[in-house]
Scaffold this motif. Structure first.
Motif, PDB file in Angstrom:
ATOM      1  N   ASN A  55      24.440  11.627  80.839  1.00 58.19           N
ATOM      2  CA  ASN A  55      24.725  13.004  81.260  1.00 58.19           C
ATOM      3  C   ASN A  55      24.401  13.179  82.743  1.00 58.19           C
ATOM      4  O   ASN A  55      23.295  12.836  83.185  1.00 58.19           O
ATOM      5  CB  ASN A  55      23.891  13.996  80.460  1.00 58.19           C
ATOM      6  CG  ASN A  55      24.267  14.032  78.990  1.00 58.19           C
ATOM      7  OD1 ASN A  55      25.089  13.266  78.515  1.00 58.19           O
ATOM      8  ND2 ASN A  55      23.658  14.954  78.253  1.00 58.19           N
ATOM      9  N   TRP A  59      29.427  12.838  85.570  1.00 58.91           N
ATOM     10  CA  TRP A  59      30.136  12.683  84.288  1.00 58.91           C
ATOM     11  C   TRP A  59      31.094  13.863  84.112  1.00 58.91           C
ATOM     12  O   TRP A  59      32.260  13.681  83.735  1.00 58.91           O
ATOM     13  CB  TRP A  59      29.137  12.644  83.136  1.00 58.91           C
ATOM     14  CG  TRP A  59      29.604  12.018  81.845  1.00 58.91           C
ATOM     15  CD1 TRP A  59      29.226  10.798  81.350  1.00 58.91           C
ATOM     16  CD2 TRP A  59      30.519  12.565  80.873  1.00 58.91           C
ATOM     17  NE1 TRP A  59      29.849  10.553  80.143  1.00 58.91           N
ATOM     18  CE2 TRP A  59      30.650  11.616  79.820  1.00 58.91           C
ATOM     19  CE3 TRP A  59      31.244  13.744  80.780  1.00 58.91           C
ATOM     20  CZ2 TRP A  59      31.462  11.816  78.705  1.00 58.91           C
ATOM     21  CZ3 TRP A  59      32.069  13.957  79.668  1.00 58.91           C
ATOM     22  CH2 TRP A  59      32.171  13.006  78.651  1.00 58.91           C
ATOM     23  N   ALA A  63      35.101  13.392  83.995  1.00 55.71           N
ATOM     24  CA  ALA A  63      35.816  13.680  82.749  1.00 55.71           C
ATOM     25  C   ALA A  63      36.893  14.741  82.953  1.00 55.71           C
ATOM     26  O   ALA A  63      38.055  14.549  82.562  1.00 55.71           O
ATOM     27  CB  ALA A  63      34.827  14.130  81.683  1.00 55.71           C
ATOM     28  N   PRO A  75      35.143   8.527  76.000  1.00 57.60           N
ATOM     29  CA  PRO A  75      33.705   8.360  76.257  1.00 57.60           C
ATOM     30  C   PRO A  75      33.156   7.144  75.516  1.00 57.60           C
ATOM     31  O   PRO A  75      33.614   6.815  74.421  1.00 57.60           O
ATOM     32  CB  PRO A  75      33.083   9.645  75.710  1.00 57.60           C
ATOM     33  CG  PRO A  75      34.228  10.555  75.363  1.00 57.60           C
ATOM     34  CD  PRO A  75      35.398   9.675  75.119  1.00 57.60           C
ATOM     35  N   ASP A 141      41.450  13.617  74.362  1.00 62.06           N
ATOM     36  CA  ASP A 141      40.327  12.677  74.303  1.00 62.06           C
ATOM     37  C   ASP A 141      40.426  11.804  73.063  1.00 62.06           C
ATOM     38  O   ASP A 141      41.036  12.181  72.055  1.00 62.06           O
ATOM     39  CB  ASP A 141      38.985  13.413  74.333  1.00 62.06           C
ATOM     40  CG  ASP A 141      38.904  14.572  73.347  1.00 62.06           C
ATOM     41  OD1 ASP A 141      38.760  14.306  72.134  1.00 62.06           O
ATOM     42  OD2 ASP A 141      38.989  15.730  73.777  1.00 62.06           O
ATOM     43  N   TYR A 187      26.830  13.421  76.354  1.00 63.70           N
ATOM     44  CA  TYR A 187      28.221  13.818  76.564  1.00 63.70           C
ATOM     45  C   TYR A 187      29.214  12.877  75.878  1.00 63.70           C
ATOM     46  O   TYR A 187      30.367  13.256  75.680  1.00 63.70           O
ATOM     47  CB  TYR A 187      28.539  13.877  78.061  1.00 63.70           C
ATOM     48  CG  TYR A 187      27.827  14.966  78.830  1.00 63.70           C
ATOM     49  CD1 TYR A 187      27.260  16.070  78.193  1.00 63.70           C
ATOM     50  CD2 TYR A 187      27.720  14.896  80.220  1.00 63.70           C
ATOM     51  CE1 TYR A 187      26.609  17.063  78.904  1.00 63.70           C
ATOM     52  CE2 TYR A 187      27.084  15.890  80.948  1.00 63.70           C
ATOM     53  CZ  TYR A 187      26.528  16.966  80.294  1.00 63.70           C
ATOM     54  OH  TYR A 187      25.897  17.955  81.007  1.00 63.70           O
ATOM     55  N   TYR A 193      29.728  16.891  74.494  1.00 64.24           N
ATOM     56  CA  TYR A 193      30.934  17.085  75.298  1.00 64.24           C
ATOM     57  C   TYR A 193      31.661  18.390  74.953  1.00 64.24           C
ATOM     58  O   TYR A 193      31.990  19.189  75.838  1.00 64.24           O
ATOM     59  CB  TYR A 193      31.846  15.861  75.118  1.00 64.24           C
ATOM     60  CG  TYR A 193      33.292  16.034  75.534  1.00 64.24           C
ATOM     61  CD1 TYR A 193      33.627  16.597  76.753  1.00 64.24           C
ATOM     62  CD2 TYR A 193      34.316  15.593  74.700  1.00 64.24           C
ATOM     63  CE1 TYR A 193      34.960  16.751  77.131  1.00 64.24           C
ATOM     64  CE2 TYR A 193      35.644  15.735  75.066  1.00 64.24           C
ATOM     65  CZ  TYR A 193      35.965  16.308  76.279  1.00 64.24           C
ATOM     66  OH  TYR A 193      37.283  16.453  76.638  1.00 64.24           O
ATOM     67  N   LYS A 194      31.873  18.626  73.680  1.00 59.48           N
ATOM     68  CA  LYS A 194      32.695  19.772  73.288  1.00 59.48           C
ATOM     69  C   LYS A 194      31.863  21.042  73.062  1.00 59.48           C
ATOM     70  O   LYS A 194      32.174  22.102  73.624  1.00 59.48           O
ATOM     71  CB  LYS A 194      33.528  19.422  72.055  1.00 59.48           C
ATOM     72  CG  LYS A 194      34.487  18.268  72.350  1.00 59.48           C
ATOM     73  CD  LYS A 194      35.425  17.935  71.209  1.00 59.48           C
ATOM     74  CE  LYS A 194      36.316  16.760  71.585  1.00 59.48           C
ATOM     75  NZ  LYS A 194      37.274  16.402  70.532  1.00 59.48           N
TER      76      LYS A 194
END
Length: 476
Positions: A55, A59, A63, A75, A141, A187, A193-194
């Motif tokens: 993280n 990043w 991304a 990822p 993703d 992440y 991430y989400k």
């Protein structure tokens, strides 16, 4: 989403990473420049690139810069060893791998022929501002998850799925504009991430990435940065309850947990001893994102013992054998280049077979009672026995291997391996300590068995499969 956040939240603080502080407008500019760098590098619409790093603000820029350039994010778990990562990078067809060299003492090496870009280099800032149009139905993703075979499978999701689901997540988790969100969830995982980055862009929350969880550092950040939002695995809340000076935690308002069985007493203590006003629990999986979440007003018992009710537009039902089935817009587009596994997982009626066992009460609350796939969870990380057993069988002295999850006070569960050894060359069999050390060199730390027991033979059924229920008596 990123452009909209810049328009709506402008000068509000978007990211704090050490001494670096960026507004949403600043972050948008950096993401657009990163998109230009990717485009100049040769990333075209639909091309994939991997981010194999902890993280950090880089990043985030990498991304969302990749996505802004029309690329697809892949990822990679930072705890993976080179061979584990190489399999994912190769099968995803990644055109580049972005890494942070030296993290946890590791030098990240990509498979032959795949360019490696250091996130701390000047690459991300080297492009001209750029964006490429994408459709809501385009894949955004591919997050790899292991199945019962132990071989990771790439879960494909599109832009509209992510945006719709995590807008609702913000509502149910009580994430607010101006919240300060300390991000201990990695992440590379859907939770980080989400439910972390995407949710923060949607709501206008300040993102504070944490590369490695250290309770002292986290407590200091909560106090100095006035953190209000702190999701994480139950382990996180156990750690906070042990903090001596709880006045440092006074700013905390909302938390979200899941990923393991949660004692009712833990939820009660969090509410009574910590300043959290809300602590939500939920159930999700990479193949369908967040499936259920608790609701405001749920009792301690409901929050601790159930995973809440289904999100809007998501159906949950229990099959005759007790398996949890999920259907709705959140279900993945399929596994990358694996139509056979996709067909095995999503039936002709659109129901995703999760492999988890559960029940639904009269109010529609989901309770997870077991794992059909034998998966266990180590401090928030999914560990798959079949995958770990495969690694153990590579040891020349191991003839048979079986792994189960056993209780652990700090991590929730850890692995215990049962091994049958062979010493054909006359050398002495390895000790438990030697096997654990050997494992640490070959697999991510959360997969390494903490206990090893040697047996003369494994209990097998008539078809030769290990009867793991017979091993349960050997848990410790």
């Amino acid at each position: 989403m990123v452009a909209g956040a810049a328009d709506r939240f402008g000068d509000a603080e978007a990211v704090v990473d050490g001494p670096l502080r960026l507004s949403f407008a600043d972050l948008f500019d950096r993401i657009r420049c990163a998109a230009g760098a990717f485009a100049e590098f040769g990333i075209t619409k639909g091309d994939r690139a991997s981010v194999w790093a902890p993280n950090s603000v880089e990043w985030i820029i990498a991304a969302f810069g990749l996505l802004t350039a029309g690329g697809v994010l892949v990822p990679v778990n930072t705890r993976f060893k080179a061979e584990e990562a190489a399999d994912i990078i190769t099968r995803s067809g990644a055109k580049a791998v972005l890494v942070q060299q030296g993290f946890l003492g590791a030098e990240y090496v990509a498979p032959s022929g795949v360019p490696v870009i250091d996130l701390k280099s000047d690459f991300l800032g080297s492009g001209k501002p750029f964006s490429r149009p994408v459709e809501s139905t385009d894949i955004s993703d591919i997050i790899f998850t292991s199945g019962t075979t132990g071989r990771p499978k790439g879960v494909m999701m599109n832009h509209s799925q992510n945006l719709r689901l995590y807008e609702e997540w913000c509502e149910l988790a009580d994430l607010r504009e101006g919240d300060r969100y300390l991000m201990v969830n990695p992440y590379f995982h859907t939770f980080g991430y989400k439910a972390g980055l995407i949710a923060s862009f949607i709501r206008g929350a300040t993102m504070l990435p944490v590369p490695v969880f250290e309770v002292g550092r986290v407590v200091d950040l909560i106090a100095t940065e006035q953190i209000t939002m702190l999701p994480g695995p139950p382990t996180l809340y156990h750690s906070l309850l042990a903090v001596a000076d709880k006045s440092k935690l006074a700013s905390l308002r909302a938390g979200v947990t899941g990923a393991a069985d949660i004692p009712v007493e833990l939820v009660r203590r969090v509410h009574e001893e910590l300043p959290f006003q809300t602590l939500a629990t939920g159930y999700g999986l990479t193949e369908a994102g967040t499936v259920t979440l608790s609701r405001p007003g749920d009792s301690f018992e409901d929050i601790a013992t159930t995973a809440g009710v289904a999100c809007d537009g998501v159906e949950v039902r229990i099959a005759d054998d007790g398996e949890v089935l999920v259907r709705g817009y959140t279900v993945m587009q399929g596994y990358l280049d694996d139509p056979e596994s996709t067909a095995q997982t999503i039936d002709p009626d659109g129901w995703l077979h999760t492999g988890d066992l559960g029940t639904l009460d009269a109010a529609g609350r989901l309770r997870i009672v077991g794992r059909k796939k034998d998966m266990f969870i180590v401090g928030g990380f999914n560990a798959y026995p079949a995958e770990i057993e495969g690694f153990l069988l590579e040891h020349p002295a191991v003839a048979q291997a079986a792994v189960i999850g056993v209780p652990d006070e700090r991590l929730g569960q850890v692995g215990k391996a049962f091994l049958v050894t062979t010493t054909a060359d006359g050398s002495p069999p390895p000790s438990a300590e030697e096997m654990i050390a050997w494992s640490r060199d070959r697999m991510a730390g959360f997969k390494v068995p903490r206990y090893v027991e040697f047996l003369d033979e494994l209990p097998l059924n008539a078809t030769g499969k290990v009867m793991k229920d017979k091993l349960e008596g050997h848990r410790r």
